[in-house]
Scaffold this active site. Structure first.
Site, PDB file in Angstrom:
ATOM      1  N   ASN A  76      69.514  26.549  36.225  1.00  0.00           N
ATOM      2  CA  ASN A  76      68.090  26.476  35.891  1.00  0.00           C
ATOM      3  C   ASN A  76      67.215  27.086  36.983  1.00  0.00           C
ATOM      4  O   ASN A  76      66.413  27.992  36.722  1.00  0.00           O
ATOM      5  CB  ASN A  76      67.705  25.017  35.647  1.00  0.00           C
TER       6      ASN A  76
ATOM      7  N   CYS B  15      64.211  13.258  40.590  1.00  0.00           N
ATOM      8  CA  CYS B  15      63.846  12.502  39.388  1.00  0.00           C
ATOM      9  C   CYS B  15      63.729  11.012  39.695  1.00  0.00           C
ATOM     10  O   CYS B  15      63.595  10.203  38.778  1.00  0.00           O
ATOM     11  CB  CYS B  15      64.875  12.732  38.279  1.00  0.00           C
TER      12      CYS B  15
ATOM     13  N   GLU C  40      59.034  13.289  37.790  1.00  0.00           N
ATOM     14  CA  GLU C  40      59.789  14.337  38.482  1.00  0.00           C
ATOM     15  C   GLU C  40      58.919  14.839  39.628  1.00  0.00           C
ATOM     16  O   GLU C  40      57.717  15.065  39.454  1.00  0.00           O
ATOM     17  CB  GLU C  40      60.097  15.478  37.512  1.00  0.00           C
TER      18      GLU C  40
END
EC number: 2.1.1.-
Length: 367
Positions: free
Chosen positions: A222, A323, A357
């Site tokens: 990602n 997170c 987050e």
């Protein structure tokens, strides 16, 4: 309480509460100003998982209240992306009238993309035979006239695929289209539009940085794929075999030629970097050829262990994606012995919940 129905008038207030909470929690690290990135107030989740409840001829999705464990009927799900919400209703309508497909069905998972693909996984307490395959093929043919849809059937020690077991997401990040394979049962960011904001924020951080990048916990690539253009070379690690496979696929799809992914845990990589162990998985990769002055970490909720924190502290610049504010705070206690926080962002990946987050950029203190 599970978020099912949404009052969008409460969105700004819930985000403001998160901003105030995180600002207070991290004030002692010299965080003067938070960068706040909002979500769509509704229809923001690209994936959703539901149990299935059978009541005579009726059949419906349910969720469980996290406190009371009571079941909650879900006929519509406001957090779901429009495609997920639409296909949820289509699935219930079609399953109700098909005894073979509904019998012993106990869970349905939906995985969709902004680019219009959806994968539906059906989980059963029964073996899936040729009658099931015939019916699900008929349903796929029927729905494929309107949707780009694939199916997976799962039972004990059995997986049947009608199409692919992944979707292909296409994200526009600062004007560049990035392609990501997202595999069923593998981790992906559920809020795709907020993920774009995270990638753009990370790209902005990396503009002035030089040399090479090391990423731990890279998932399907990602961040490393989005950031590869900012560095000479990128080396990334990930423990999940399926995520590494997706990352390799994504490297090829995006024509990235300066990124290597190795399958190993952060603990194993720390041992390799410290010369404590040799790994056959590192064959063909010369760690000494990398001049990594920047490291990006995106650990699970448990954060990083002490040895990994020690490794991370060796780098000039640190990008920490978290997170879990509690483990982030613990790890910053360790990292701020040698580094100082330069930027701190929060990304509202999970609206109307306490989850948040965060992204933190640290640079080594002048000594």
């Amino acid at each position: 309480m599970a978020v099912i129905k949404i009052d969008t008038s409460q969105y700004d207030a819930q985000l403001s509460e998160k901003e105030q909470r995180i600002a207070a929690q991290f004030q002692r690290f010299g965080v003067d100003k938070l960068e706040v990135f909002s979500s769509e107030p509704i229809n923001y989740r690209q994936r959703a998982e539901f149990r299935v409840w059978h009541d005579g001829d009726d059949l419906f999705h349910i969720m469980f209240d996290q406190q009371t464990k009571d079941k909650i009927r879900v006929d519509s799900f406001d957090p779901a992306a429009p495609l997920v919400g639409e296909v949820m209703q289509v699935m219930i309508d079609n399953l109700k009238s098909c005894e073979i497909l509904r019998r012993k069905l106990f869970q349905i998972d939906y995985l969709s993309t902004l680019s219009g693909e959806i994968l539906v996984s059906l989980l059963y307490h029964k073996p899936l035979d040729e009658h099931w395959l015939s019916e699900i093929n008929t349903l796929k043919e029927k729905l494929s006239s309107k949707y780009k849809i694939d199916f997976i059937g799962r039972a004990r020690k059995q997986k049947e695929m009608l199409g692919d077991d992944y979707v292909t997401e296409r994200l526009n990040v600062n004007g560049q289209e990035l392609i990501y394979q997202q595999v069923e049962n593998s981790f992906t960011q559920p809020n795709a539009k907020v993920n774009i904001k995270m990638l753009e924020w990370a790209q902005d951080l990396c503009k002035p940085l030089k040399n090479d990048l090391l990423e731990l916990y890279c998932g399907n690539g990602n961040f490393s794929i989005a950031l590869a253009g900012s560095f000479n070379k990128v080396l990334a690690t990930e423990i999940s075999k399926s995520s590494v496979h997706s990352a390799q696929y994504n490297i090829a799809q995006n024509k990235v030629d300066n990124l290597d992914i190795i399958r190993m845990s952060s603990e194993e990589f720390t041992q390799a970097m410290n010369g404590e162990r040799s790994f056959s998985r590192l064959e063909g990769i010369d760690l000494n050829s990398y001049n990594c002055q920047t490291i990006l970490v995106d650990p699970p909720r448990a954060g990083m262990d002490t040895l990994t924190c020690d490794l991370v502290a060796n780098y000039e610049s640190i990008i920490y994606i978290s997170c879990n504010p509690e483990t982030l705070e613990r790890d910053l206690d360790h990292l701020t012995r040698t580094h100082e926080v330069k930027r701190f962002a929060i990304f509202d990946q999970f609206p109307y919940t306490h989850h948040i987050e965060s992204g933190v950029f640290l640079q080594k203190k002048n000594t």
